[in-house]
Enzyme design. Structure first.
Site, PDB file in Angstrom:
ATOM      1  N   GLU A   1       4.771   2.056   3.487  1.00  0.00           N
ATOM      2  CA  GLU A   1       3.974   2.863   2.613  1.00  0.00           C
ATOM      3  C   GLU A   1       4.646   2.855   1.139  1.00  0.00           C
ATOM      4  OE1 GLU A   1       1.656   5.767   5.754  1.00  0.00           O
ATOM      5  OE2 GLU A   1       3.355   6.477   4.613  1.00  0.00           O
TER       6      GLU A   1
ATOM      7  N   GLU B   1      -1.012   2.012  11.337  1.00  0.00           N
ATOM      8  CA  GLU B   1      -0.696   3.504  11.762  1.00  0.00           C
ATOM      9  C   GLU B   1      -2.125   4.436  11.636  1.00  0.00           C
ATOM     10  OE1 GLU B   1       2.002   5.990   9.616  1.00  0.00           O
ATOM     11  OE2 GLU B   1       3.394   4.404   9.068  1.00  0.00           O
TER      12      GLU B   1
END
Length: 689
Positions: free
Chosen positions: A161, A320
């Site tokens: 991320e 995710e």
């Protein structure tokens, strides 16, 4: 334009058939080893075939500078692989260990006031630090050397991320890198001065050394919008350069392993230019977390469609999402019964060939201990884990039926999304702070769905001009190149919808002069003279405008001063005569070349758009584009062999009855009775034709 990397997908372990990848982030270093065997048992029970390992394990892998401990990681990778669970191995560089930041505090990023981000959470490193890059790449090379040829590692998970917490850095390293970035982009300081309009407020610069990041300039002051837009571009590029350095270090040693990093694409997610980043990964991966409330399914489908657009319709990886509640909102709502399975299948419908969660086992300590997981605190005897097992069986069934050979079918309609237009509309000196690009594409996606049209969400750099109908929703920046594409599209017979706040400025955020939307006024047949913002912050100011077709405008409307002879007014504003808006055109249809356009000159929201769409579609010659039941989201994946997987999702909180065409492959919260099915709230059926 950057050459896009060749698409490569993680391959199954030796002796296994290719299937939808299913699993999640696994953090065995948080647990004693006696838990590992139970994890493997439960993974096999749930149908898990892949986990991501080592994402935040730098301190556990490199325990002190140059001292590596791979023994624990070797043991768990072997356990997983021998049980048939593949490993997506992380570079482990997402957060540096304490020994590194203690020895080199100069790697810590600074905020716009100059305050240092101290260690204690994650991503406390600056992307432009040569010191941090040296340590991170050394770890990447050590990981790659140790695990090259490992039969259980099927992909690299590079960092994690990017930019989630360190998107903007205002340090001295960042200042130097920003100066270099500007020199490479513009060539001369005069070109920078022109781009940033530095003649305003005496901001002219004589040399690249005078360029500074947009640091604190005093409360209530206004940053140069050109500089701010470029700093956002630079920040995305700086993180991308760091990712590329990690990627290339890993690829040099393990050339056969595909590499990815997890994006954060959502309806409001504009941290990085993810479409630009999509050129640099072997396969696109995304992290998506649901929006609670009535927009839950629609926002998920919108975001997943955008990921499919970023991936250019190659399969993509849901790296995710959550089984239930997250931990980072003020109120962390749980998922309703059915939504765990429904949400996952919605991502699959939109092109995902992998479904993974954060995380496998719910943490018992740390900042994310209340974030849901595949194995919750309650253990395997829980509704969540039973749903996890049900989903595993559903994904296996879809794999058995051949869904991996299919792609998301192309819609007739494209809704365009543009990261840079969002960045430009975030400036603090605009007609209204309540209007941004990011809000309008989702409203159009939902309104089209209400009419039975499931649109594709396509990045502005993508092939949107290959669709029968295109919506440009508040695409604030139109470069000369995008302007040419718009004009060519409509001249050639395309059907175009343009909304307020589109085509206001070029790529430098210089306003197109002569009336809005400057570079495509003749395409849409209107000339907007000024904006009419609306709100309720002062007593007596207008807070809405009624339209003659029954829709209601909020936040902003266009003051259309004239329409071309080729144009037809579809709706007008209704207001008190003294405001000057009574009878002013609100929605205007036009012909241009062989094509048609409609201009929507106000923010109507999902409801107003849905009310207006039948006439808009009729005027574009697209009236037949709908036809499906708007209570159900219809998505199709099509295979090269002509097979079609049809996903039907209930968008309401009432049971909906739908016809069944083909063989029912998977159903959840639905009852199938011959040629019809009753889909309950949060339900879905998947059929194969």
């Amino acid at each position: 334009m950057t050459q896009r990397r060749a698409y490569r997908w993680p391959q199954p372990l030796a002796g296994q058939q290719e299937r939808i990848w299913y699993g999640g982030d696994y953090n065995p270093d948080q647990w004693p080893e006696e838990v590992w065997d139970d994890d493997v048992r439960l993974m096999k029970k749930a149908g898990v075939n892949l986990v991501s390992v080592g994402i935040f394990s730098w301190a556990k892998i490199e325990t002190s500078e140059g001292v590596y401990d791979f023994d624990w990681l070797d043991r768990i990778i072997d356990k997983l692989g021998e049980a048939g669970v593949a490993v997506d191995l992380a570079s482990a560089t997402a957060s540096p260990p304490m020994w590194l930041t203690q020895a080199h505090p100069e790697v810590l990023w600074k905020d716009y006031r100059g305050d240092v981000c101290q260690p204690g959470a994650r991503q406390h490193w600056r992307p432009t630090s040569p010191v941090f890059r040296e340590y991170a790449l050394k770890l990447c090379r050590a990981m790659a050397e140790h695990y090259k040829g490992n039969p259980y590692v099927v992909a690299w998970h590079v960092s994690n991320e990017y930019g989630c917490h360190n998107r903007f850095d205002y340090s001295e390293d960042a200042e130097h890198a920003f100066q270099q970035w500007c020199e490479e982009r513009y060539g001369t300081i005069d070109a920078v001065n022109d781009a940033w309009g530095t003649a305003f407020w005496a901001q002219r610069m004589n040399d690249f050394s005078e360029i500074v990041p947009p640091r604190f300039i005093g409360d209530g002051n206004f940053m140069n919008p050109g500089k701010l837009l470029d700093f956002k571009r630079f920040s995305s590029d700086a993180l991308k350069a760091f990712y590329i350095a990690e990627r290339d270090a890993l690829a040099e040693i393990t050339p056969d392993l595909p590499l990815t990093t997890n994006f954060m694409v959502s309806a409001s997610g504009s941290v990085l230019d993810y479409d630009d980043w999509g050129d640099e990964v072997d396969f696109v991966s995304n992290d998506h977390y649901f929006i609670p409330g009535e927009a839950h399914l629609d926002e998920l489908a919108f975001s997943a469609s955008l990921v499919d657009g970023i991936a250019r319709k190659d399969p993509w990886f849901l790296m995710e999402h959550s089984t239930s509640a997250v931990n980072w909102r003020e109120i962390n709502y749980r998922k309703e019964p059915g939504q765990l399975v429904r949400d996952s299948l919605a991502h699959v419908a939109m092109g995902a060939d992998a479904v993974c969660y954060f995380q496998w086992r719910q943490s018992k300590a740390g900042a994310e201990k209340f974030h849901s997981a595949m194995v919750p605190h309650a253990g395997e005897d829980s509704a969540v884990f039973r749903d996890v097992c049900e989903l595993g069986a559903d994904l296996n069934k879809l794999s058995d039926e051949g869904i991996l050979g299919s792609r998301l079918a192309k819609s007739r309609v494209a809704v365009v999304f543009d990261y840079e237009s969002e960045w430009a509309t975030e400036h603090t000196a605009t007609p209204t702070q309540h209007v941004h690009h990011v809000d309008e594409p989702l409203a159009w996606f939902r309104a089209l769905a209400d009419q039975g049209v499931t649109a594709d969400v396509v990045p502005v750099r993508g092939a949107w001009d290959g669709y029968e109908m295109v919506v440009l929703p508040s695409v604030y920046l139109l470069s000369e190149e995008t302007t040419r594409r718009v004009r060519d599209y409509v001249v050639g017979g395309g059907r175009l919808v343009v909304t307020y706040y589109t085509g206001i400025s070029d790529e430098k955020d210089h306003v197109w002069l002569g009336g809005y939307p400057g570079s495509i006024r003749d395409v849409v047949g209107v000339r907007v003279e000024e904006f009419m913002p609306m709100g309720n912050d002062f007593t007596g100011v207008p807070d809405h405008l009624d339209l003659s077709n029954g829709a209601v405008a909020h936040d902003i409307a266009d003051v259309i001063g004239s329409v071309d002879e080729s144009a037809t007014v579809l709706a007008t504003f209704k207001d008190n005569p003294w405001t000057g808006m009574d009878g002013v055109p609100a929605i205007v249809a036009n012909t241009f070349g062989e094509g048609r356009s409609v201009y929507v000159g106000a923010r109507l929201g999902r409801e107003g758009l849905a009310l207006s769409l039948p006439e808009i579609l009729e005027s574009l010659g697209m009236a037949e584009a709908g036809g499906n039941d708007g209570r159900v989201l219809h998505v199709e994946r099509e295979g090269a062999d002509g097979s079609r997987f049809v996903f039907s999702f209930n968008r309401t909180h009432e049971t909906v009855r739908v016809p069944v065409e083909g063989e029912v492959v998977v159903s959840s919260f639905a009852d199938v009775d011959g040629e019809t099915a009753s889909i309950k709230p949060n339900g879905v059926i998947v059929t194969k034709k």
